[in-house]
Design a protein around this motif. Structure first.
Motif, PDB file in Angstrom:
ATOM      1  N   SER A   1      24.648  11.574 -25.666  1.00  0.00           N
ATOM      2  CA  SER A   1      25.474  12.686 -24.979  1.00  0.00           C
ATOM      3  C   SER A   1      25.510  12.774 -23.712  1.00  0.00           C
ATOM      4  CB  SER A   1      24.807  13.943 -25.592  1.00  0.00           C
ATOM      5  OG  SER A   1      25.323  14.887 -25.094  1.00  0.00           O
ATOM      6  N   GLY A   2      26.668  12.973 -22.850  1.00  0.00           N
ATOM      7  CA  GLY A   2      26.659  13.052 -21.545  1.00  0.00           C
ATOM      8  C   GLY A   2      27.016  11.836 -20.565  1.00  0.00           C
ATOM      9  N   VAL A   3      27.382  10.790 -21.356  1.00  0.00           N
ATOM     10  CA  VAL A   3      27.500   9.571 -20.784  1.00  0.00           C
ATOM     11  C   VAL A   3      29.169   9.351 -20.356  1.00  0.00           C
ATOM     12  CG1 VAL A   3      25.663   8.357 -21.750  1.00  0.00           C
ATOM     13  CG2 VAL A   3      27.539   8.146 -22.698  1.00  0.00           C
ATOM     14  N   GLY A   4      29.848  10.380 -20.776  1.00  0.00           N
ATOM     15  CA  GLY A   4      31.252  10.240 -20.211  1.00  0.00           C
ATOM     16  C   GLY A   4      32.164   9.665 -21.597  1.00  0.00           C
ATOM     17  N   LYS A   5      32.019   9.781 -22.554  1.00  0.00           N
ATOM     18  CA  LYS A   5      32.514   9.473 -23.474  1.00  0.00           C
ATOM     19  C   LYS A   5      33.973  10.044 -23.798  1.00  0.00           C
ATOM     20  CE  LYS A   5      29.738   9.920 -26.710  1.00  0.00           C
ATOM     21  NZ  LYS A   5      28.735  10.586 -25.896  1.00  0.00           N
ATOM     22  N   THR A   6      34.026  11.376 -23.482  1.00  0.00           N
ATOM     23  CA  THR A   6      35.114  12.292 -23.491  1.00  0.00           C
ATOM     24  C   THR A   6      36.000  12.306 -22.313  1.00  0.00           C
ATOM     25  OG1 THR A   6      34.177  14.154 -24.840  1.00  0.00           O
ATOM     26  CG2 THR A   6      36.133  14.807 -23.553  1.00  0.00           C
TER      27      THR A   6
END
Length: 135
Positions: free
Chosen positions: A16-21
């Motif tokens: 979570s939070g690594v920029g996948k979206t």
């Protein structure tokens, strides 16, 4: 993403939070621009943002409905999805909708945050999502 790669799935995963979206949204923009020029279709879902987007049954009905309206069947007609209640039937319908894509009208589907699907119909196990032998 390779523009001419067909019949396969591409997965972006990470904590979570690594920029996948963000990566997904950039890929959506690129695919949309490419499809606008070539006649392809892009379908996007950001999952887990509403109760319906967290349920795989509702997700598949929504995807089938959109694909059915956009891509014609073999008779050249769009299709409205009937009220499919059996999950196995809905999975088969989804697979059939995917087969409507072709060289002239390629279909690219982006599903963000599939980990946000609930446990109903084994949504997180992804058995409903064909990732091999795609049309």
């Amino acid at each position: 993403l390779e523009p001419n790669r067909v019949g396969s799935a591409f997965v972006v995963h990470g904590r979570s939070g690594v920029g996948k979206t963000y990566i997904m949204s950039q890929a959506v923009q690129d695919a949309s621009a490419r499809c606008a020029a070539t006649g392809g279709v892009v379908v996007v879902r950001f999952l887990g943002t509403t109760p319906d987007s967290s349920n795989v049954h509702a997700l598949l009905k929504s995807l089938c409905g959109q694909i059915g309206r956009i891509l014609p069947d073999v008779n050249g007609k769009g299709t409205q999805i009937t009220n499919l209640t059996d999950f196995k039937d809905l999975c088969a319908e989804f697979r059939g909708m995917l087969s409507r894509a072709n060289e002239m009208t390629p279909l690219t589907i982006f599903l963000d945050s599939v980990d946000q699907l609930d446990d109903s119909n084994a949504g997180r196990r992804l058995e409903w999502l064909p990732v091999t032998n795609l049309p």
